[in-house]
Enzyme design. Structure first.
Site, PDB file in Angstrom:
ATOM      1  CD  GLU A 164      -3.152  -1.290   2.089  1.00  0.00           C
ATOM      2  OE1 GLU A 164      -4.297  -1.730   1.860  1.00  0.00           O
ATOM      3  OE2 GLU A 164      -3.071  -0.564   3.150  1.00  0.00           O
ATOM      4  CB  CYS A 213       0.579   6.376  11.270  1.00  0.00           C
ATOM      5  SG  CYS A 213       1.826   6.152  12.189  1.00  0.00           S
TER       6      CYS A 213
END
Length: 373
Positions: free
Chosen positions: A94, A344
Site C-alpha cells: 500500500e 499510520c
C-alpha cells in the site's frame, strides 16, 4: 525459452550508466537521456523517446522494460488522502498520497509485510513475505506521480515529499533502499531535496550505521516507549538493539547529516493507558535530553482485532504539555485517511506470510531469527 527483460527502474544513475556501457555497448550520456525520459516525463515506452536513435530504441525494446507496480485498487478519503494497493508480483503493498496546503507527501512501502512484530501496528499482523526490489520501491513513486498527473484537472498537488513509512522496515532492505533513495534525490530522477525525503526506522542499528556517510536524508525514529522494559513489550526489536544503542547511532547520524538540520524526528504512538501517562512523558523527556530532536506524537489509529485504544484528547494534551515543560518541540500528528485505513499503523496490503514457515529470515546476507527481532 523467453529471456526475462531487464527492468530499468532497478538502476540508479550509476547503475544505469554501467548497464548501458557494459551490456548495451552505449555511451553513458545515452543512459542519462533515458533516465530523464523515465522520471521527468513518466515515460515507459521506448518509442516515445524521440531524441534516442532508432537502433538504440530497438535494442532497448529487445532487452529492457520500464515496469512499475500497477494500481490494483484505489481508495479516496474525504480529506483528500488516496490509498493505492500497488501490485508487486502476486501480492499488494500500500502506498498513500497525503495532500496538504503547502505540500503533498507520498508514504512508500519497502517490504511486503513486516517481520518486526510491533504490537500496535496492523502491518506487523500480516507477517513478512519479502523485500521489495528497487523498481518496486521507486516504482511506487513513479506510478503515484503518473496517477496524480492523470488527475490534473482536479487540482491535485504534485508530490513534494516522500516518507519511507509504509509497509515494512526500510533498514532491513538496505540493498534496494539506497538506490531507490538515490533516484528520488537525483536531478535526473525525481530531484527531491534531501530534506523532503524521510526514512523512518524502528531501530535497526546496523542499517543506520551503513547510512552514515552513504546517504543523507531526513531521519525519523519510531521510539514509542520511554524505557527498555515497555519498549520490548510492544516492540520486540528492542531485545536486539536497546534504546541506548539506538539513540547512540541516531546522534552520530544526525551529526553527519545536513538534511536533518541537527535534529531527528522522534515518533511516539500514544496507546491508551499503556505509554501515555504523565510519568511516561517525564521519563521520555529525560531520556531525550541528550538527543537533539522534535517529538511527533501519534494518537493510535485503531484497526480490527487490536487490543489498544486511542487515548482521550485530555490525556494526549496532558502528555504534550508535560513534554513541553522540558523545552522540547512537540507536535501532534493530524490523522489523515483513517476512514480508508490509510493512517499510520493501518496499512496491510495483500501479504502471503512466510515468517511462520521458517525459523529465520535472510536480510541483506544476515540471518536474523524472527523471534529475536
Amino acid at each position: 525459452m523467453t529471456t526475462e527483460k531487464i527492468n530499468l527502474l532497478d538502476f540508479d544513475r550509476k547503475g544505469l550508466r554501467t548497464f548501458f556501457a557494459e551490456e548495451l555497448g552505449e555511451k553513458a550520456f545515452r543512459a542519462e537521456q533515458v533516465m530523464k525520459w523515465i522520471y521527468h516525463f513518466g515515460c515507459d515506452d521506448f518509442d516515445q523517446m524521440n531524441n534516442i536513435n532508432k537502433q538504440l530504441r530497438e535494442k532497448l525494446k529487445a532487452k529492457c522494460e520500464i515496469r512499475a507496480p500497477y494500481v490494483s485498487e484505489a481508495q479516496h478519503s474525504a480529506d483528500g488522502t488516496i490509498k493505492w494497493a500497488m501490485r508487486v508480483g502476486d501480492q499488494d503493498v500500500e502506498t498513500v498520497y497525503i495532500p496538504e496546503d503547502d505540500r503533498a507527501t507520498l508514504c512508500v512501502s519497502s517490504q511486503v509485510g513486516c517481520a518486526l512484530e510491533c504490537k500496535f501496528c496492523s502491518t506487523a499482523q500480516q507477517g513478512f513475505n519479502r523485500n521489495l526490489r528497487v523498481s518496486e520501491i521507486i516504482g511506487q513513486v513513479w506510478r503515484a506521480a503518473r496517477e496524480i498527473g492523470l488527475e490534473k484537472e482536479t487540482g491535485r498537488r504534485p508530490i513534494t515529499n516522500v516518507v519511507m513509512m509504509g509497509m515494512g522496515e526500510p533498514l532491513l532492505n538496505m540493498k534496494n533502499l539506497i538506490p531507490a533513495l538515490e533516484i528520488m534525490l537525483d536531478d535526473l530522477g525525481f530531484g527531491l531535496s534531501k530534506r523532503r525525503v524521510t526514512v523512518s526506522t524502528s531501530g535497526v542499528v546496523s542499517g543506520l550505521e551503513q547510512m552514515i556517510g552513504q546517504i543523507d536524508v531526513a531521519l525519523a525514529i519510531s521510539l514509542h516507549a520511554p524505557n527498555d522494559k515497555l519498549r520490548s513489550e510492544i516492540m520486540p526489536i528492542n531485545d536486539r538493539w536497546n534504546i541506548e544503542a539506538f539513540l547512540e547511532v541516531v546522534r552520530r547520524y544526525i551529526a553527519s547529516s545536513n538534511a536533518n538540520r541537527g535534529k531527528v524526528t522522534v515518533e511516539y504512538v500514544l496507546l491508551d493507558h499503556v505509554n501515555d501517562g504523565t510519568e511516561h512523558a517525564h521519563e521520555l523527556a529525560e531520556l531525550l535530553k541528550g538527543t537533539p530532536c522534535k517529538i511527533n506524537l501519534i494518537p493510535f489509529n485503531p484497526y480490527p482485532g487490536s487490543p489498544y485504544k486511542k487515548p482521550s484528547n485530555s490525556r494526549i494534551d496532558r502528555f504534550q504539555k508535560t513534554l513541553m515543560q522540558y523545552e522540547h518541540t512537540v507536535t501532534i500528528r493530524k490523522t489523515r485517511g483513517d476512514d480508508i485505513d490509510a493512517a499510520c499503523g493501518q496499512l496491510v496490503g495483500d501479504v502471503i506470510d512466510r515468517t511462520k514457515r521458517t525459523k529465520a529470515k535472510q536480510f541483506d546476507g544476515q540471518a536474523i531469527p524472527v523471534k529475536t527481532l
